[in-house]
Enzyme design. Structure first.
Site, short mmCIF file in Angstrom:
data_model
loop_
_atom_site.label_atom_id
_atom_site.label_comp_id
_atom_site.label_asym_id
_atom_site.label_seq_id
_atom_site.Cartn_x
_atom_site.Cartn_y
_atom_site.Cartn_z
N HIS A 37 -0.32 -2.48 0.39
CA HIS A 37 -0.57 -1.06 0.11
C HIS A 37 -0.64 -0.82 -1.40
O HIS A 37 -1.51 -0.10 -1.89
CB HIS A 37 0.56 -0.19 0.69
CG HIS A 37 0.69 -0.24 2.18
ND1 HIS A 37 1.74 -0.83 2.81
CD2 HIS A 37 -0.10 0.26 3.17
CE1 HIS A 37 1.62 -0.71 4.13
NE2 HIS A 37 0.50 -0.06 4.38
N GLY A 147 -8.05 -1.76 3.24
CA GLY A 147 -7.80 -3.19 3.08
C GLY A 147 -8.67 -4.03 4.00
O GLY A 147 -8.94 -3.64 5.14
N GLN A 153 -11.36 -2.33 11.34
CA GLN A 153 -11.15 -0.92 10.96
C GLN A 153 -12.06 -0.57 9.78
O GLN A 153 -12.73 0.47 9.78
CB GLN A 153 -9.69 -0.73 10.58
CG GLN A 153 -9.37 0.56 9.87
CD GLN A 153 -7.88 0.72 9.66
OE1 GLN A 153 -7.15 0.96 10.60
NE2 GLN A 153 -7.42 0.60 8.43
P1 AMP Z 1 -1.45 0.51 7.37
O1 AMP Z 1 -0.35 1.27 6.68
O2 AMP Z 1 -0.99 -0.78 7.99
O3 AMP Z 1 -2.28 1.37 8.28
O4 AMP Z 1 -2.43 0.05 6.20
C1 AMP Z 1 -2.95 0.96 5.27
C2 AMP Z 1 -4.02 0.27 4.49
O5 AMP Z 1 -3.49 -0.88 3.86
C3 AMP Z 1 -5.18 -0.21 5.38
O6 AMP Z 1 -6.41 0.01 4.71
C4 AMP Z 1 -4.89 -1.70 5.53
O7 AMP Z 1 -6.04 -2.47 5.77
C5 AMP Z 1 -4.29 -2.00 4.17
N1 AMP Z 1 -3.48 -3.23 4.23
C6 AMP Z 1 -2.54 -3.53 5.14
N2 AMP Z 1 -2.05 -4.77 4.91
C7 AMP Z 1 -2.71 -5.25 3.83
C8 AMP Z 1 -2.66 -6.48 3.09
N3 AMP Z 1 -1.84 -7.45 3.42
N4 AMP Z 1 -3.49 -6.62 2.03
C9 AMP Z 1 -4.33 -5.61 1.69
N5 AMP Z 1 -4.44 -4.44 2.33
C10 AMP Z 1 -3.63 -4.26 3.39
#
Ligand code: AMP
Length: 280
Positions: A37, A147, A153
């Site tokens: 994040h 991400g 997604q």
């Molecule tokens: P989430 O809180 O899991 O819904 O993720 C929020 C954003 O962070 C989304 O765009 C995810 O793809 C991104 N994200 C989650 N894990 C990672 C990671 N390990 N590296 C980069 N981006 C991430």
């Protein structure tokens, strides 16, 4: 950093930022921040004048037997991390205001959700697409950052933005990993010590496939079969899918071309983890 929970207040704030010719960058999240994040926030900071990060655990994207209720939440910790990351506005709406009683309008894509994670999670991408449309209408960003970890997604949001002419730049950030290769995820918290050791097989399987492709293997079957063997060689693992597919349409391919996505979903114990890499 300003914290906003009310939808109308967020809309008014975005209207005034736009009136002042400020470029709004938006990073939607479900909270429980980790380095993944933070990397999106640091990328976002360079792309505009005012960064909005949302924290919203979106009930519409969880299936009835999924982990909505136990999804990790740590608002105070997230607030401090966002503040240190230089976030300007933290937007944290309540589920009841995002989905008021009687809500019946959803965003739906025809083909992309019929692949990869969409097969096991049939309404997941409808939930994702809907919440992103709502958040975009509330935050009114010029640019939004997602991400590559959640590759499908990202593909869904890119496609929807193009199909429906959102006029928002969709920017992606690389997968951030632990030092042993495990892709960071809020769900890694669910893993026991032994499961955490097994969880590195996802990145190991991707690395082995990348290596095989570099050595000349183009055929999807042996690449998938080797990845499967690597994954199943560790305790507590069960494969949901291993796919070699076109990175835009997500349709399966028989051969690795110039740019092919390898995407994995693997259960480690009861926790379902995903990872991916572009091969070729
Ligand atoms: P989430 O809180 O899991 O819904 O993720 C929020 C954003 O962070 C989304 O765009 C995810 O793809 C991104 N994200 C989650 N894990 C990672 C990671 N390990 N590296 C980069 N981006 C991430």
């Amino acid at each position: 950093m300003t914290i906003i929970t009310d939808i109308t207040s967020m809309q008014k704030k975005s209207d005034s930022l736009r009136l002042a010719a400020k470029r709004i960058v938006f990073v939607p999240t479900m909270g429980f921040f980790h380095e993944g994040h933070l990397s999106l926030m640091s990328l976002g900071k360079k792309l505009g004048d005012h960064q909005v990060v949302s924290i919203f655990v979106n009930p519409a994207q969880f299936g009835p037997h999924e982990d909505f209720w136990r999804y990790p939440r740590a608002f105070e910790r997230d607030r401090m991390m966002a503040e240190s990351a230089g976030v300007d506005t933290l937007f944290c709406p309540e589920a009841i205001s995002m989905y008021a009683p009687g809500h019946e309008t959803y965003a739906y894509l025809e083909h992309l959700p019929r692949h990869l994670c969409g097969l096991l999670r049939p309404n997941h991408f409808q939930g994702v697409a809907t919440v992103i449309v709502k958040l975009f209408n509330i935050v009114k960003p010029h640019t939004a950052v997602f991400g590559e970890k959640d590759y499908q997604q990202l593909a869904v949001i890119r496609k929807m933005s193009r199909d429906l002419n959102f006029g928002i730049d969709i920017v992606s950030g690389h997968i951030v990993r632990e030092s042993d290769g495990l892709a960071m995820s809020s769900r890694n918290l669910y893993l026991s010590g032994e499961e955490r050791c097994s969880a590195i097989v996802l990145s190991e399987a991707l690395a082995a496939a990348q290596n095989d492709v570099e050595r000349g293997e183009k055929n999807a079957r042996p690449l998938i079969s080797r990845a499967k063997d690597i994954i199943l060689s560790r305790p507590h693992t069960r494969v949901d899918y291993i796919s070699l597919c076109d990175p835009e349409t997500l349709e399966d391919v028989d051969e690795v071309g110039r740019k092919t996505l390898m995407a994995l979903a693997v259960y480690v114990g009861k926790t379902r983890l995903i990872d991916n890499a572009i091969l070729g």
